[in-house]
Design an enzyme around this catalytic site. Structure first.
Site, PDB file in Angstrom:
ATOM      1  CB  SER A  84      -0.643   0.037   1.258  1.00 33.26           C
ATOM      2  OG  SER A  84      -1.542   1.342   1.431  1.00 33.26           O
ATOM      3  CE1 TYR A 117      -4.083  -2.669   5.664  1.00 32.97           C
ATOM      4  CE2 TYR A 117      -3.453  -0.323   5.272  1.00 32.97           C
ATOM      5  CZ  TYR A 117      -3.603  -1.826   4.691  1.00 32.97           C
ATOM      6  OH  TYR A 117      -3.811  -1.776   3.597  1.00 32.97           O
ATOM      7  CE  LYS A 149      -1.590  -4.330   3.354  1.00 32.04           C
ATOM      8  NZ  LYS A 149      -1.976  -5.681   2.855  1.00 32.04           N
TER       9      LYS A 149
HETATM   10  P1  NAD Z   1     -11.343  -6.346   1.193  1.00 35.71           P
HETATM   11  O1  NAD Z   1     -11.444  -6.465   2.807  1.00 35.71           O
HETATM   12  O2  NAD Z   1     -12.287  -6.126   0.435  1.00 35.71           O
HETATM   13  O3  NAD Z   1     -10.676  -7.872   0.873  1.00 35.71           O
HETATM   14  C1  NAD Z   1      -9.775  -8.382   1.431  1.00 35.71           C
HETATM   15  C2  NAD Z   1     -10.222 -10.034   1.804  1.00 35.71           C
HETATM   16  O4  NAD Z   1      -9.558 -10.745   2.592  1.00 35.71           O
HETATM   17  C3  NAD Z   1     -11.839 -10.078   2.288  1.00 35.71           C
HETATM   18  O5  NAD Z   1     -12.301 -10.730   1.302  1.00 35.71           O
HETATM   19  C4  NAD Z   1     -11.443 -10.869   3.565  1.00 35.71           C
HETATM   20  O6  NAD Z   1     -12.613 -11.759   3.950  1.00 35.71           O
HETATM   21  C5  NAD Z   1     -10.284 -11.573   3.355  1.00 35.71           C
HETATM   22  N1  NAD Z   1      -9.623 -12.207   4.591  1.00 35.71           N
HETATM   23  C6  NAD Z   1      -9.169 -11.402   5.722  1.00 35.71           C
HETATM   24  N2  NAD Z   1      -8.472 -11.928   6.707  1.00 35.71           N
HETATM   25  C7  NAD Z   1      -8.473 -13.303   6.042  1.00 35.71           C
HETATM   26  C8  NAD Z   1      -7.773 -14.427   6.577  1.00 35.71           C
HETATM   27  N3  NAD Z   1      -7.133 -14.413   7.564  1.00 35.71           N
HETATM   28  N4  NAD Z   1      -7.891 -15.472   5.843  1.00 35.71           N
HETATM   29  C9  NAD Z   1      -8.399 -15.564   4.705  1.00 35.71           C
HETATM   30  N5  NAD Z   1      -9.229 -14.539   4.151  1.00 35.71           N
HETATM   31  C10 NAD Z   1      -9.287 -13.381   4.902  1.00 35.71           C
HETATM   32  O7  NAD Z   1     -10.217  -5.569   0.953  1.00 35.71           O
HETATM   33  P2  NAD Z   1      -9.494  -4.858  -0.398  1.00 35.71           P
HETATM   34  O8  NAD Z   1      -9.753  -3.544  -0.495  1.00 35.71           O
HETATM   35  O9  NAD Z   1      -9.927  -5.737  -1.589  1.00 35.71           O
HETATM   36  O10 NAD Z   1      -7.870  -5.094  -0.163  1.00 35.71           O
HETATM   37  C11 NAD Z   1      -7.396  -6.172  -0.759  1.00 35.71           C
HETATM   38  C12 NAD Z   1      -5.909  -6.176  -0.173  1.00 35.71           C
HETATM   39  O11 NAD Z   1      -5.397  -4.808  -0.723  1.00 35.71           O
HETATM   40  C13 NAD Z   1      -5.612  -6.055   1.313  1.00 35.71           C
HETATM   41  O12 NAD Z   1      -4.321  -6.651   1.744  1.00 35.71           O
HETATM   42  C14 NAD Z   1      -5.380  -4.333   1.514  1.00 35.71           C
HETATM   43  O13 NAD Z   1      -4.879  -4.133   2.835  1.00 35.71           O
HETATM   44  C15 NAD Z   1      -4.633  -3.997   0.363  1.00 35.71           C
HETATM   45  N6  NAD Z   1      -5.019  -2.626   0.123  1.00 35.71           N
HETATM   46  C16 NAD Z   1      -6.185  -2.236   0.067  1.00 35.71           C
HETATM   47  C17 NAD Z   1      -6.535  -0.687  -0.542  1.00 35.71           C
HETATM   48  C18 NAD Z   1      -7.693  -0.244  -0.309  1.00 35.71           C
HETATM   49  O14 NAD Z   1      -7.802   0.893  -0.310  1.00 35.71           O
HETATM   50  N7  NAD Z   1      -8.727  -0.807  -0.730  1.00 35.71           N
HETATM   51  C19 NAD Z   1      -5.252   0.054  -0.671  1.00 35.71           C
HETATM   52  C20 NAD Z   1      -3.899  -0.606  -0.412  1.00 35.71           C
HETATM   53  C21 NAD Z   1      -3.797  -1.811  -0.135  1.00 35.71           C
HETATM   54  C1  WQD Z   2      -8.797  10.034   1.047  1.00 36.57           C
HETATM   55  C2  WQD Z   2      -9.081  11.602   1.270  1.00 36.57           C
HETATM   56  C3  WQD Z   2      -9.399  12.162   3.685  1.00 36.57           C
HETATM   57  C4  WQD Z   2     -13.230   9.824   4.217  1.00 36.57           C
HETATM   58  C5  WQD Z   2      -6.545   4.773   3.041  1.00 36.57           C
HETATM   59  C6  WQD Z   2      -5.521   4.174   3.932  1.00 36.57           C
HETATM   60  C7  WQD Z   2      -4.558   3.586   2.947  1.00 36.57           C
HETATM   61  C8  WQD Z   2      -4.932   2.851   1.846  1.00 36.57           C
HETATM   62  C9  WQD Z   2      -5.913   3.783   1.160  1.00 36.57           C
HETATM   63  C10 WQD Z   2      -5.007   0.646   2.663  1.00 36.57           C
HETATM   64  C11 WQD Z   2      -8.345  12.060   2.346  1.00 36.57           C
HETATM   65  C12 WQD Z   2     -10.673  12.271   2.918  1.00 36.57           C
HETATM   66  C13 WQD Z   2     -12.140  10.433   3.581  1.00 36.57           C
HETATM   67  C14 WQD Z   2     -14.207  10.660   4.650  1.00 36.57           C
HETATM   68  C15 WQD Z   2     -12.869  12.535   3.840  1.00 36.57           C
HETATM   69  N1  WQD Z   2      -5.609   1.738   2.181  1.00 36.57           N
HETATM   70  N2  WQD Z   2     -12.005  11.876   3.312  1.00 36.57           N
HETATM   71  N3  WQD Z   2     -13.895  12.250   4.415  1.00 36.57           N
HETATM   72  O1  WQD Z   2      -6.538   8.170   3.725  1.00 36.57           O
HETATM   73  O2  WQD Z   2      -5.614   8.021   1.426  1.00 36.57           O
HETATM   74  O3  WQD Z   2      -5.948   6.000   2.591  1.00 36.57           O
HETATM   75  O4  WQD Z   2      -6.952   4.097   2.232  1.00 36.57           O
HETATM   76  O5  WQD Z   2      -3.761   0.466   2.387  1.00 36.57           O
HETATM   77  O6  WQD Z   2      -3.467   2.980   3.899  1.00 36.57           O
HETATM   78  O7  WQD Z   2      -4.992   4.998   4.875  1.00 36.57           O
HETATM   79  O8  WQD Z   2      -7.893   7.102   1.831  1.00 36.57           O
HETATM   80  O9  WQD Z   2     -10.227   7.337   1.178  1.00 36.57           O
HETATM   81  O10 WQD Z   2      -9.481   7.015   3.717  1.00 36.57           O
HETATM   82  O11 WQD Z   2      -9.318   9.260   2.115  1.00 36.57           O
HETATM   83  O12 WQD Z   2     -12.870  13.812   3.864  1.00 36.57           O
HETATM   84  O13 WQD Z   2     -15.152  10.247   5.106  1.00 36.57           O
HETATM   85  O14 WQD Z   2     -10.580  11.776   1.587  1.00 36.57           O
HETATM   86  O15 WQD Z   2      -9.040  12.751   4.545  1.00 36.57           O
HETATM   87  O16 WQD Z   2      -7.754  13.513   2.268  1.00 36.57           O
HETATM   88  P1  WQD Z   2      -6.559   7.625   2.460  1.00 36.57           P
HETATM   89  P2  WQD Z   2      -9.288   7.737   2.229  1.00 36.57           P
END
Ligand code: NAD
Ligand code: WQD
Length: 348
Positions: A129, A153, A157
Site C-alpha cells: 500500500s 495496519y 504492510k
Molecule cells: P477487502 O477487505 O475487500 O478484501 C480482503 C479479503 O481478505 C476479504 O474478502 C476478507 O474476508 C479476506 N480475509 C481477511 N483476512 C483473512 C484471513 N485471515 N484468511 C482468509 N481471508 C481473509 O479489501 P480490499 O480493498 O480488496 O484489499 C485487498 C488487499 O489490498 C488488502 O491486503 C489491503 O490491505 C490491500 N490494500 C487495499 C487498499 C484499499 O484502499 N482498498 C489500498 C492498499 C492496499
Molecule cells: C482519502 C481522502 C481523507 C473519508 C486509506 C488508507 C491507506 C490505503 C487507502 C489501504 C483523504 C478524505 C475520507 C471521509 C474525507 N488503504 N476523506 N471524508 O486516507 O488516502 O488512505 O485508504 O492500504 O492505507 O490510509 O484514503 O479514502 O480514507 O481518504 O474527507 O469520510 O478523503 O481525509 O484526504 P487514504 P481515504
C-alpha cells in the site's frame, strides 16, 4: 497449458475484480477467503461475468491461519503463483485492535509463505500500500522513498514487505512482486461487482456512495486547510479494474528469469482533491452530496500520488480509466446494489 493461480482474499473488493480479469485472461483461479469482510455472492457474480471461463474458478472458505487446510489445498492442486490480498485493512480499527491486525495479517501471511515454500510454490504477488510512504515530503512517490508506518495496519504492510525481502535473500528461487496500491475506487463497468464494506465506511468513495443512495446523510470533509488547490487532501485514485490488470501484468513479469523481490507502485500519477472527487461523483450520479466540514483526520497526509514510471517501464502497464470513469462505474454499482451484495446490513 493454463496456469493455476491461488488468490487469497479473492472474495473481497480488489480480489474479486482481479479474479475476473484472471479468468478472462485464461487463468485457472482458486480463491481462498474466510469471508470476514466479504460475501460469497461476489464470487458467484464473478463466475457469471466470466461466462464460459467461470468453470475455471473454485472457492474455498478457508482462513489463512488454518495451516492444515492450506496444506491440504496445496497437496491437491499445483499452483503456478499466488496473489495474496487477504488481510484486514481498516486503519482506525488497527489502532484500536493492533493484536487483531498483527495476528490476522502477519500470521496469515507467514502461514501462507510457509505452506508455499513447503510445496515448492515460490512465486508471489503481494498487496502492499501507498501507506508505506507515510507523509511524503515531495510527490510523486517513487519506489525508493524511505518507508514508514503511520499505524498498526501500515506496519503490517511494512513488515510483510521486509519479510518478503528476507525470504528472497535467504532463497533466490523466490520471485516476489510487491504492489503498492494508491487509492482504489470504482467498480466493474457491468455494475455487478464492487466495494461492499461492512459497517461505516472508512474511505472516501464508499462513504460518498452511501450518501448518494440515502444510507448516510452527509459526507464529512476531513480538513479544508491543507496546502492544496482547494484546501482538501489530494490522493491518487485508481480504477479497480486498472488495478486488477496491474496484477496480470505482475504475473507475466514473474515469468521472466531475474525478478528477485521487486516493488511497483500502482497508481495513475495524478492527484485529485476531496472536493474534486465529490464534484465528479455528483455529475456522474446526478445526486447532490451534502457536505459537513471538520478538522483534519489524525494521521492523514496532505498530498499523495504515485510515480508510475517504474510500473510503465517494467510491467508494461499503465492505468487507462479517468476520474469520471471511476465515478460513473462506482455509481452504476451503487445504484444497482444500494445495499451491496445483500440487505442484511441495511440498518448500518
Ligand atoms: P477487502 O477487505 O475487500 O478484501 C480482503 C479479503 O481478505 C476479504 O474478502 C476478507 O474476508 C479476506 N480475509 C481477511 N483476512 C483473512 C484471513 N485471515 N484468511 C482468509 N481471508 C481473509 O479489501 P480490499 O480493498 O480488496 O484489499 C485487498 C488487499 O489490498 C488488502 O491486503 C489491503 O490491505 C490491500 N490494500 C487495499 C487498499 C484499499 O484502499 N482498498 C489500498 C492498499 C492496499
Ligand atoms: C482519502 C481522502 C481523507 C473519508 C486509506 C488508507 C491507506 C490505503 C487507502 C489501504 C483523504 C478524505 C475520507 C471521509 C474525507 N488503504 N476523506 N471524508 O486516507 O488516502 O488512505 O485508504 O492500504 O492505507 O490510509 O484514503 O479514502 O480514507 O481518504 O474527507 O469520510 O478523503 O481525509 O484526504 P487514504 P481515504
Amino acid at each position: 497449458m493454463a496456469k493455476t493461480i491461488l488468490v487469497t482474499g479473492g472474495a473481497g473488493y480488489i480480489g474479486s475484480h482481479t479474479v475476473l480479469q484472471l479468468l478472462l485472461g485464461g487463468f485457472k483461479t482458486v480463491v481462498v477467503d474466510n469471508l470476514d469482510n466479504s460475501s460469497e455472492v461476489a464470487v458467484d457474480r464473478v463466475r457469471e461475468l466470466a461466462r464460459e471461463f467461470g468453470k475455471n474458478l473454485s472457492f474455498h472458505k478457508v482462513d489463512l491461519r488454518d495451516k492444515p487446510a492450506l496444506d491440504k489445498l496445496f497437496s491437491s492442486i499445483t499452483f503456478d503463483a499466488v496473489i495474496h490480498f487477504a488481510g484486514l485493512k481498516a486503519v482506525g480499527e488497527s489502532v484500536q485492535k493492533p493484536l487483531l491486525y498483527y495476528n490476522n495479517n502477519l500470521i496469515g501471511t507467514i502461514t501462507l509463505l510457509e505452506v508455499m515454500a513447503a510445496h515448492g510454490c515460490k512465486k508471489l504477488v503481494f498487496s502492499s500500500s501507498a501507506t508505506v510512504y507515510g507523509w511524503p515530503k515531495v510527490v510523486p512517490c517513487t519506489e525508493d522513498f524511505p518507508l514508514v508506518a503511520a499505524n498498526p495496519y501500515g506496519r503490517t504492510k511494512l513488515f510483510i514487505e521486509e519479510i518478503a525481502r528476507d525470504i528472497y535473500r535467504s532463497d533466490s528461487d523466490w520471485k516476489i512482486i510487491l504492489l503498492r496500491y494508491f487509492n482504489p475506487v470504482g467498480a466493474h463497468p457491468s455494475g455487478h461487482i464492487g466495494e461492499d464494506p461492512r459497517g461505516i465506511p472508512n474511505n472516501l468513495m464508499p462513504f460518498v456512495q452511501q450518501v448518494a443512495v440515502g444510507r448516510r446523510q452527509a459526507l464529512t470533509v476531513f480538513g479544508t486547510d491543507y496546502n492544496t488547490k482547494d484546501g482538501t487532501g489530494v490522493r491518487d485514485y485508481i480504477h479497480v479494474v486498472d488495478l486488477a490488470d496491474g496484477h496480470i501484468a505482475a504475473l507475466h513479469k514473474l515469468d521472466e528469469d531475474k525478478i528477485g523481490c521487486e516493488v511497483y507502485n500502482l497508481g495513475t500519477g495524478k492527484g485529485t482533491s476531496v472536493l474534486e472527487m465529490v464534484a465528479a461523483f455528483e455529475s456522474a450520479s446526478g445526486k447532490k452530496i451534502p457536505l459537513v466540514t471538520s478538522g483534519r483526520r489524525p494521521g492523514d497526509a496532505e498530498v499523495v500520488y504515485a510515480s508510475t514510471e517504474k510500473a510503465e517501464r517494467e510491467l508494461n502497464w499503465k492505468a487507462q480509466y479517468s476520474i469520471d470513469d471511476m465515478c460513473r462505474d462506482q455509481w452504476n454499482w451503487a445504484s444497482k446494489n444500494p445495499f451491496g451484495y445483500d440487505t442484511s446490513d441495511s440498518t448500518t
